[in-house]
Design an enzyme around this catalytic site. Structure first.
Site, PDB file in Angstrom:
ATOM      1  N   LYS A  28       0.857  -1.189   0.000  1.00 42.36           N
ATOM      2  CA  LYS A  28       0.000   0.000   0.000  1.00 42.36           C
ATOM      3  C   LYS A  28       0.889   1.233   0.000  1.00 42.36           C
ATOM      4  O   LYS A  28       1.234   1.806   1.038  1.00 42.36           O
ATOM      5  CB  LYS A  28      -0.907  -0.009   1.234  1.00 42.36           C
ATOM      6  CG  LYS A  28      -2.113   0.919   1.079  1.00 42.36           C
ATOM      7  CD  LYS A  28      -3.014   0.454  -0.053  1.00 42.36           C
ATOM      8  CE  LYS A  28      -4.178   1.384  -0.282  1.00 42.36           C
ATOM      9  NZ  LYS A  28      -4.970   1.006  -1.448  1.00 42.36           N
ATOM     10  N   SER A  43      -8.652  -0.411  -4.996  1.00 43.39           N
ATOM     11  CA  SER A  43      -8.853   0.018  -3.621  1.00 43.39           C
ATOM     12  C   SER A  43     -10.338   0.309  -3.394  1.00 43.39           C
ATOM     13  O   SER A  43     -11.175  -0.578  -3.541  1.00 43.39           O
ATOM     14  CB  SER A  43      -7.963   1.212  -3.303  1.00 43.39           C
ATOM     15  OG  SER A  43      -7.542   1.198  -1.961  1.00 43.39           O
TER      16      SER A  43
END
Length: 616
Positions: A203, A407
């Site tokens: 991430k 996401s």
């Protein structure tokens, strides 16, 4: 005598003032009448153009390819304040036009003018390319023309039967890359303290604010999808142009050496490499098109119909009474809490459209087109809940992923019956993060201090001018971990697997659509038209029309939009016409992270957003 002179002077100035008053009133009335005329002209229905018996279709996309136009305030449009806005071309408009032209006997060929196209991502280029391939299969020729070809322009040009390039032009292919600015050292100098909370080794949204370079994990997964997408680009171009395997990479790798042999002549090198078929000046192209299709009425061009006029013509044909409908709802842009205009996904605005959609009785199914790198986790969940409620109401939902659905953009797809993506869609990035900057050190350098008291340790904890206390850090980290667990669970339920299995392919990692299919993150590979057909099949209908569902403009907005459209035709140009594209792109890259920070309004400071998801 003196009295007579004073009277004469008074009469003179009195007459002068009456004249000025008359002129002022007359000009005001004329201005008012002019405004009324402009309004009447703007509201007057446009007369449909008569299509010629035979003509070429002139397809000239401009600006960026998009799934949804970015909303621009009509007042700003009318006043000309939107000078930095690039033009946009909706992909579905192009596909609809090309597909209709392929079946229309009046359209004899397609002239693909790519000079004004800037880009939009390979996924969108592929959708247009598939439509071009269908047009070619109808037996009608495609000619591509441009002074130069960028990488994006050339991808579409490769579908043409003949590619024309100016003798002083170039075909500039460079490959795909992912570069960004990093701000840690700058933030250190400014004494800005970024507190970061995240789950997932990959991430990397937060990296520009916490590092001065790309991490190894970020390099690993970004290189994977970049290579996959570039492999699709090169193989497609080589197949369409009948070039040997590896020809595109060879053209790029040996560009400097081969240019020496051609004495720096880019156009000659592109012709020699088989990338183009003809080197022709604008005048020569003009003459060729007139010879092929005949001159237009005033002999200033060739006999053709502009694709916008043709699109308006085919959309005037009303749907048959009683015909079933497939709704098309576009979710494009960052996911943000609250009400948002087109080009940004607002949780409240999109939720309202979904509620309106499921209350309609004339819709048989809904296709949600997602083109988003994510955003607020809370807003994503609000949208997913509304999609789930729409599905429970009996309306089948098919998701079509555009260039990117990662996401939070992937989060909202979990409520669909089926998820479709293109092979080059960027998706996944299942992970969350939180960021909270504090400026106490920056303020201290300016001689500003903060002091006070509170009844608990958390009182005043989330002030930008105070250090973040340990208890607040722990709370935020646990909140991020909780949202990640929720993300894993909802994906596992939607994909009929376990949270542990999802975690193995999650942790913020980004995948191409083709890989996502292999991993079970999506159901099918295909384009928007395929998803629409799947929605019709799910609903059990074969004869249907597609209706775009979008927020209706108020009468005031509609009027201002019409006025802006008319006034735009009178403008000579904007800043974006003369500022070099490289400067605009560099400036955009520099300010993009700060624009993203400004749009972050998640109530829990937790985000499901992918920074490593550009549209190459």
């Amino acid at each position: 005598m003196a009295e007579s002179s004073r009277s004469l002077i008074r009469r003179f100035f009195s007459g002068l003032w009456r004249g000025i008053t008359w002129l002022r009133v007359a000009l005001t009335n004329l201005l008012f009448l002019a405004i009324l005329a402009v309004i009447a002209f703007a509201l007057m229905p446009e007369q449909p153009r008569t299509l010629p018996d035979q003509a070429a279709l002139h397809l000239a996309p401009s600006g960026f390819l998009v799934d949804q136009r970015t909303y621009i305030d009509p007042v700003s449009q009318l006043l000309g304040d939107s000078q930095w806005e690039e033009t946009e071309t909706v992909v579905r408009d192009l596909v609809t036009t090309i597909d209709a032209a392929a079946r229309d006997p009046r359209i004899t060929a397609l002239v693909l003018d790519l000079s004004q196209l800037i880009g939009g991502g390979i996924s969108k280029l592929e959708e247009v390319g598939q439509a071009l391939a269908t047009f070619k299969d109808s037996g009608k020729p495609i000619l591509a023309v441009s002074d130069d070809y960028s990488q994006e322009q050339y991808y579409l040009a490769s579908y043409a039967d003949e590619v024309y390039l100016h003798p002083m032009g170039a075909v500039l292919l460079t490959g795909y890359g992912s570069y960004r600015n990093y701000y840690k050292s700058a933030l250190d100098k400014l004494a800005v303290n970024f507190h970061v909370f995240r789950v997932g080794s990959y991430k990397d949204f937060v990296e520009p604010y916490t590092r001065d370079s790309m991490s190894d994990a970020s390099r690993e997964h970004n290189l994977q999808w970049l290579n996959q997408l570039w492999g699709i680009y090169t193989s497609r171009v080589e197949h369409l142009r009948n070039l040997p395997k590896g020809a595109v990479d060879d053209y790029i790798s040996n560009l400097d050496t081969n240019l020496v042999a051609e004495q720096g002549d880019f156009a000659a090198l592109a012709f020699k490499a088989g990338l183009v078929d003809h080197l022709a000046s604008r005048l020569e192209v003009h003459q060729t098109l007139q010879e092929k299709f005949g001159p237009n009425a005033d002999n200033t061009g060739f006999k053709a119909i502009d694709y916008r006029d043709y699109l308006a013509h085919i959309r005037r044909v009303p749907a048959a009474p009683g015909k079933r409908k497939i709704g098309l709802l576009v979710a494009s842009g960052a996911i943000v809490d609250g009400e948002q205009p087109a080009g940004t996904i607002g949780s409240d605005s999109l939720a309202r459209l979904l509620r309106q959609t499921r209350e309609r009785s004339d819709l048989s199914a809904l296709v949600l087109r997602v083109d988003s790198g994510g955003g607020s986790s809370f807003a994503s969940e609000v949208i997913r809940e509304e999609l789930a409620a729409t599905r429970r109401a009996g309306l089948p939902i098919i998701v079509s992923m555009g260039s990117v659905a990662a996401s939070g953009g992937y989060w909202i797809t979990a409520a669909a019956d089926e998820v479709w993506a293109t092979p080059t869609t960027i998706t996944g990035s299942i992970g969350v993060f939180g960021m909270f900057p504090t400026l106490e050190k920056s303020l201290q350098k300016l001689g500003i201090s903060t002091d006070g008291l509170g009844t608990t340790e958390l009182a005043g904890a989330l002030r930008l001018d105070r250090p973040l206390p340990p208890i607040a850090k722990n709370v935020l980290q646990q909140s991020v971990e909780d949202v990640y667990r929720r993300f894993l669970v909802l994906v596992a339920e939607a994909r009929n697997t376990t949270p542990e299995a999802v975690h193995d392919i999650a942790q913020g990692r980004v995948w191409s659509g083709a890989t996502a299919k292999d991993l079970g993150l999506i159901d099918q590979l295909g384009y928007l038209q395929d998803a629409i057909a799947a929605a019709a099949a799910k609903a059990g209908i074969s004869d249907y029309s597609v209706e775009l569902i979008e927020r209706q403009l108020s009468p005031k907005e509609q009027l201002l939009k019409e006025l802006a459209s008319e006034s735009a035709q009178l403008r000579i140009g904007t800043l974006s016409n003369w500022v070099p594209r490289s400067i605009r792109q560099t400036w955009g890259a520099l300010i993009e992270p700060f624009k993203l920070l400004d749009s972050m309004n998640d109530p829990g400071y937790v985000y499901a957003q992918c920074l490593a998801c550009p549209r190459p």
